[in-house]
Design a protein around this motif. Structure first.
Motif, PDB file in Angstrom:
ATOM      1  N   GLY A  34      -5.472  -0.778  10.576  1.00 10.88           N
ATOM      2  CA  GLY A  34      -5.539  -0.073   8.992  1.00 10.88           C
ATOM      3  C   GLY A  34      -6.799  -0.862   8.617  1.00 10.88           C
ATOM      4  O   GLY A  34      -6.941  -0.583   7.265  1.00 10.88           O
ATOM      5  N   GLY A  35      -8.119  -1.266   9.272  1.00 12.66           N
ATOM      6  CA  GLY A  35      -9.657  -1.270   8.817  1.00 12.66           C
ATOM      7  C   GLY A  35      -9.861  -0.077   9.060  1.00 12.66           C
ATOM      8  O   GLY A  35      -9.804   1.298   9.719  1.00 12.66           O
ATOM      9  N   LEU A  36     -10.356   0.640   7.264  1.00 13.13           N
ATOM     10  CA  LEU A  36     -11.251   1.904   7.651  1.00 13.13           C
ATOM     11  C   LEU A  36     -12.115   1.689   6.284  1.00 13.13           C
ATOM     12  O   LEU A  36     -11.635   1.428   5.193  1.00 13.13           O
ATOM     13  CB  LEU A  36     -10.167   2.801   6.713  1.00 13.13           C
ATOM     14  N   ALA A  37     -13.381   1.321   6.431  1.00  9.36           N
ATOM     15  CA  ALA A  37     -14.723   1.137   5.897  1.00  9.36           C
ATOM     16  C   ALA A  37     -14.609   2.946   5.098  1.00  9.36           C
ATOM     17  O   ALA A  37     -14.566   3.904   5.139  1.00  9.36           O
ATOM     18  CB  ALA A  37     -15.474   1.350   6.117  1.00  9.36           C
ATOM     19  N   LEU A  38     -13.500   2.526   3.343  1.00  9.14           N
ATOM     20  CA  LEU A  38     -14.124   3.891   2.920  1.00  9.14           C
ATOM     21  C   LEU A  38     -14.980   4.532   2.008  1.00  9.14           C
ATOM     22  O   LEU A  38     -14.882   5.502   1.468  1.00  9.14           O
ATOM     23  CB  LEU A  38     -12.814   2.987   1.409  1.00  9.14           C
ATOM     24  N   THR A  39     -15.984   3.887   2.455  1.00 10.28           N
ATOM     25  CA  THR A  39     -17.289   4.014   1.776  1.00 10.28           C
ATOM     26  C   THR A  39     -18.139   4.743   3.164  1.00 10.28           C
ATOM     27  O   THR A  39     -19.225   5.533   3.274  1.00 10.28           O
ATOM     28  CB  THR A  39     -18.182   3.161   1.406  1.00 10.28           C
ATOM     29  N   ASP A  40     -17.238   4.860   4.190  1.00 11.40           N
ATOM     30  CA  ASP A  40     -18.167   5.654   5.597  1.00 11.40           C
ATOM     31  C   ASP A  40     -17.706   7.181   5.383  1.00 11.40           C
ATOM     32  O   ASP A  40     -15.915   7.697   5.837  1.00 11.40           O
ATOM     33  CB  ASP A  40     -17.448   4.965   7.388  1.00 11.40           C
ATOM     34  N   ARG A  41     -18.220   7.819   5.118  1.00 13.90           N
ATOM     35  CA  ARG A  41     -17.757   9.431   4.997  1.00 13.90           C
ATOM     36  C   ARG A  41     -16.967   9.810   6.197  1.00 13.90           C
ATOM     37  O   ARG A  41     -16.120  10.679   5.849  1.00 13.90           O
ATOM     38  CB  ARG A  41     -19.144  10.136   4.574  1.00 13.90           C
ATOM     39  N   THR A  42     -17.751   9.806   7.693  1.00 13.61           N
ATOM     40  CA  THR A  42     -17.583  10.891   9.183  1.00 13.61           C
ATOM     41  C   THR A  42     -15.912   9.969   8.955  1.00 13.61           C
ATOM     42  O   THR A  42     -15.009  10.742   9.379  1.00 13.61           O
ATOM     43  CB  THR A  42     -18.169  10.079   9.690  1.00 13.61           C
ATOM     44  N   ALA A  43     -15.688   8.644   8.808  1.00 12.00           N
ATOM     45  CA  ALA A  43     -14.488   7.511   9.963  1.00 12.00           C
ATOM     46  C   ALA A  43     -13.769   8.280   8.427  1.00 12.00           C
ATOM     47  O   ALA A  43     -12.378   8.849   8.808  1.00 12.00           O
ATOM     48  CB  ALA A  43     -14.758   6.095   8.907  1.00 12.00           C
ATOM     49  N   LYS A 112       3.456  -4.956   3.547  1.00 10.65           N
ATOM     50  CA  LYS A 112       3.627  -6.105   2.581  1.00 10.65           C
ATOM     51  C   LYS A 112       4.237  -4.739   1.852  1.00 10.65           C
ATOM     52  O   LYS A 112       4.452  -4.246   1.221  1.00 10.65           O
ATOM     53  CB  LYS A 112       2.166  -6.950   2.507  1.00 10.65           C
ATOM     54  N   VAL A 113       5.599  -5.583   1.105  1.00  7.40           N
ATOM     55  CA  VAL A 113       5.425  -5.231   0.009  1.00  7.40           C
ATOM     56  C   VAL A 113       5.729  -4.765  -1.659  1.00  7.40           C
ATOM     57  O   VAL A 113       4.825  -6.259  -1.484  1.00  7.40           O
ATOM     58  CB  VAL A 113       7.218  -5.096  -0.394  1.00  7.40           C
ATOM     59  N   GLY A 114       4.439  -4.843  -1.989  1.00  2.00           N
ATOM     60  CA  GLY A 114       3.758  -4.576  -2.895  1.00  2.00           C
ATOM     61  C   GLY A 114       2.916  -3.753  -3.199  1.00  2.00           C
ATOM     62  O   GLY A 114       2.227  -4.280  -4.627  1.00  2.00           O
ATOM     63  N   GLY A 115       2.079  -3.998  -1.814  1.00  2.00           N
ATOM     64  CA  GLY A 115       0.882  -3.708  -1.334  1.00  2.00           C
ATOM     65  C   GLY A 115       0.840  -2.382  -1.788  1.00  2.00           C
ATOM     66  O   GLY A 115       1.244  -1.430  -1.774  1.00  2.00           O
ATOM     67  N   ARG A 116      -1.049  -2.030  -1.809  1.00  2.00           N
ATOM     68  CA  ARG A 116      -1.272  -0.898  -2.125  1.00  2.00           C
ATOM     69  C   ARG A 116      -1.707  -0.460  -1.302  1.00  2.00           C
ATOM     70  O   ARG A 116      -3.102  -1.579  -0.427  1.00  2.00           O
ATOM     71  CB  ARG A 116      -2.077  -0.647  -3.281  1.00  2.00           C
ATOM     72  N   TYR A 117      -1.963   1.022  -0.719  1.00  3.90           N
ATOM     73  CA  TYR A 117      -2.401   1.526   0.760  1.00  3.90           C
ATOM     74  C   TYR A 117      -3.050   2.703   0.778  1.00  3.90           C
ATOM     75  O   TYR A 117      -1.975   3.652   0.176  1.00  3.90           O
ATOM     76  CB  TYR A 117      -1.458   1.515   1.843  1.00  3.90           C
ATOM     77  N   GLU A 128      10.743  12.228   4.980  1.00  8.59           N
ATOM     78  CA  GLU A 128      10.536  11.916   6.459  1.00  8.59           C
ATOM     79  C   GLU A 128       9.171  12.155   7.019  1.00  8.59           C
ATOM     80  O   GLU A 128       8.676  12.788   7.954  1.00  8.59           O
ATOM     81  CB  GLU A 128      11.069  13.211   7.173  1.00  8.59           C
ATOM     82  N   LEU A 129       8.517  11.665   6.237  1.00  5.90           N
ATOM     83  CA  LEU A 129       6.451  11.683   6.707  1.00  5.90           C
ATOM     84  C   LEU A 129       6.433   9.836   6.812  1.00  5.90           C
ATOM     85  O   LEU A 129       7.399   9.671   7.159  1.00  5.90           O
ATOM     86  CB  LEU A 129       6.385  10.818   4.989  1.00  5.90           C
ATOM     87  N   SER A 130       5.871  10.038   8.517  1.00  3.59           N
ATOM     88  CA  SER A 130       5.235   9.361   9.405  1.00  3.59           C
ATOM     89  C   SER A 130       4.093   9.167   9.528  1.00  3.59           C
ATOM     90  O   SER A 130       2.741  10.203   9.577  1.00  3.59           O
ATOM     91  CB  SER A 130       5.766  10.300  11.257  1.00  3.59           C
ATOM     92  N   ALA A 131       2.919   7.939   9.725  1.00  6.66           N
ATOM     93  CA  ALA A 131       2.441   7.224   9.767  1.00  6.66           C
ATOM     94  C   ALA A 131       1.992   6.842  11.104  1.00  6.66           C
ATOM     95  O   ALA A 131       3.268   6.105  12.030  1.00  6.66           O
ATOM     96  CB  ALA A 131       1.882   7.104   9.116  1.00  6.66           C
ATOM     97  N   ASP A 132       0.733   6.769  12.064  1.00  2.14           N
ATOM     98  CA  ASP A 132       1.047   6.477  12.809  1.00  2.14           C
ATOM     99  C   ASP A 132       0.292   5.428  12.565  1.00  2.14           C
ATOM    100  O   ASP A 132      -0.337   4.116  11.665  1.00  2.14           O
ATOM    101  CB  ASP A 132      -0.984   6.149  12.996  1.00  2.14           C
ATOM    102  N   ALA A 133       1.988   3.583  13.586  1.00  8.80           N
ATOM    103  CA  ALA A 133       1.197   2.223  13.420  1.00  8.80           C
ATOM    104  C   ALA A 133       0.151   1.412  13.125  1.00  8.80           C
ATOM    105  O   ALA A 133       0.255   0.997  12.609  1.00  8.80           O
ATOM    106  CB  ALA A 133       2.715   1.748  14.194  1.00  8.80           C
ATOM    107  N   CYS A 134      -1.398   1.838  13.561  1.00  5.62           N
ATOM    108  CA  CYS A 134      -2.463   1.902  13.684  1.00  5.62           C
ATOM    109  C   CYS A 134      -3.155   2.049  13.161  1.00  5.62           C
ATOM    110  O   CYS A 134      -3.626   1.565  12.053  1.00  5.62           O
ATOM    111  CB  CYS A 134      -2.777   1.517  15.310  1.00  5.62           C
ATOM    112  N   ASP A 135      -3.148   3.774  12.981  1.00  7.22           N
ATOM    113  CA  ASP A 135      -4.171   4.324  11.868  1.00  7.22           C
ATOM    114  C   ASP A 135      -3.919   4.962  11.009  1.00  7.22           C
ATOM    115  O   ASP A 135      -4.770   6.039  10.333  1.00  7.22           O
ATOM    116  CB  ASP A 135      -5.564   5.436  12.530  1.00  7.22           C
ATOM    117  N   GLY A 136      -2.577   4.978  10.958  1.00  7.94           N
ATOM    118  CA  GLY A 136      -2.236   5.908   9.862  1.00  7.94           C
ATOM    119  C   GLY A 136      -1.400   4.945   8.134  1.00  7.94           C
ATOM    120  O   GLY A 136      -1.243   5.175   7.065  1.00  7.94           O
ATOM    121  N   TYR A 137      -2.684   3.830   7.687  1.00  9.64           N
ATOM    122  CA  TYR A 137      -2.884   3.866   6.577  1.00  9.64           C
ATOM    123  C   TYR A 137      -3.977   1.925   6.533  1.00  9.64           C
ATOM    124  O   TYR A 137      -4.634   2.238   7.619  1.00  9.64           O
ATOM    125  CB  TYR A 137      -1.914   2.045   6.787  1.00  9.64           C
ATOM    126  N   ALA A 138      -4.314   1.623   5.571  1.00  9.48           N
ATOM    127  CA  ALA A 138      -5.640   1.257   4.714  1.00  9.48           C
ATOM    128  C   ALA A 138      -5.518   0.716   3.831  1.00  9.48           C
ATOM    129  O   ALA A 138      -4.981   1.105   2.780  1.00  9.48           O
ATOM    130  CB  ALA A 138      -6.816   1.762   5.032  1.00  9.48           C
TER     131      ALA A 138
END
Length: 209
Positions: A34-43, A112-117, A128-138
């Motif tokens: 769930g960690g991702l620096a939104l200012t990191d262009r490459t990441a 978390k319910v109510g959380g913004r990601y 039927e959308l799927s996401a990786d349990a580690c890298d699929g959200y931030a």
């Protein structure tokens, strides 16, 4: 022969001044899920390059996963309200269902319910959308219009690889012989410590007697 206290102190000063400085940087730990620096262009670009949709959404509910033959599945479908499509054909203001795909590190992911990601999902059907349990959200906080524009650019425009910097040519009058500090390896420094210590002990002995 027992050395005077001042001799021991002098040897310690010489030793610490010659030994190479220790690195204080702690080795980088692997990024947490769930960690991702939104200012990191490459990441951001690399995270979004392998998925179908990238969007900001709010988790409104988490449904218990049910296996086809009965029982409870590890993956829990999330009912997500799409707020800001970034790299996506999903319409804003609609609900989609996101189920996290388990990984070796994470068997089940429940947000978390109510959380913004920021979601990185696969699949063409909103239910039927799927996401990786580690890298699929931030987690997303404080997303404004400027950041939205920046994220869209990061997701669509590949980062430009940095060119290797050319090594500067030494001046014509520079001495080609390396200085003593560059020639001394850690082993050579330790040997020099021993020599200086013997010299210091010899001088102190002569002064004493």
């Amino acid at each position: 022969m027992r050395l005077p206290l001042r001799a021991v102190a002098a040897l310690a000063v010489v030793s610490f001044s010659l030994l190479p400085a220790a690195a204080h940087a702690t080795p980088a730990m692997p990024g947490a899920c769930g960690g991702l620096a939104l200012t990191d262009r490459t990441a951001v670009y690399e995270r979004g390059a392998g998925v179908d949709d990238v969007f900001v959404g709010r988790v409104d509910n988490v449904l218990p996963g049910v296996l086809p033959g009965g029982g409870t599945a590890n993956a829990s479908p999330h009912r997500v309200f799409v707020q800001v499509p970034l790299k996506s054909d999903l319409p804003a203001g609609k609900y989609v269902q996101v189920t996290f795909t388990p990984t070796d590190e994470v068997a089940d992911r429940t947000l978390k319910v109510g959380g913004r990601y920021l979601f990185f999902t696969q699949g063409s059907t909103p239910g039927e959308l799927s996401a990786d349990a580690c890298d699929g959200y931030a987690a997303v906080t404080g997303l404004d219009k400027a950041m939205e524009t920046q994220l869209r650019e990061y997701l669509t425009v590949p980062p430009v690889p940095a060119e290797p910097s050319a090594l500067a040519e030494p001046p014509a009058d520079a001495d080609s012989t390396p200085d003593l500090g560059r020639l001394l390896a850690p082993g050579g420094a330790i040997s020099l410590i021993g020599v200086l210590g013997l010299v210091l002990i010899s001088r102190l002995g002569r002064h004493r007697y």
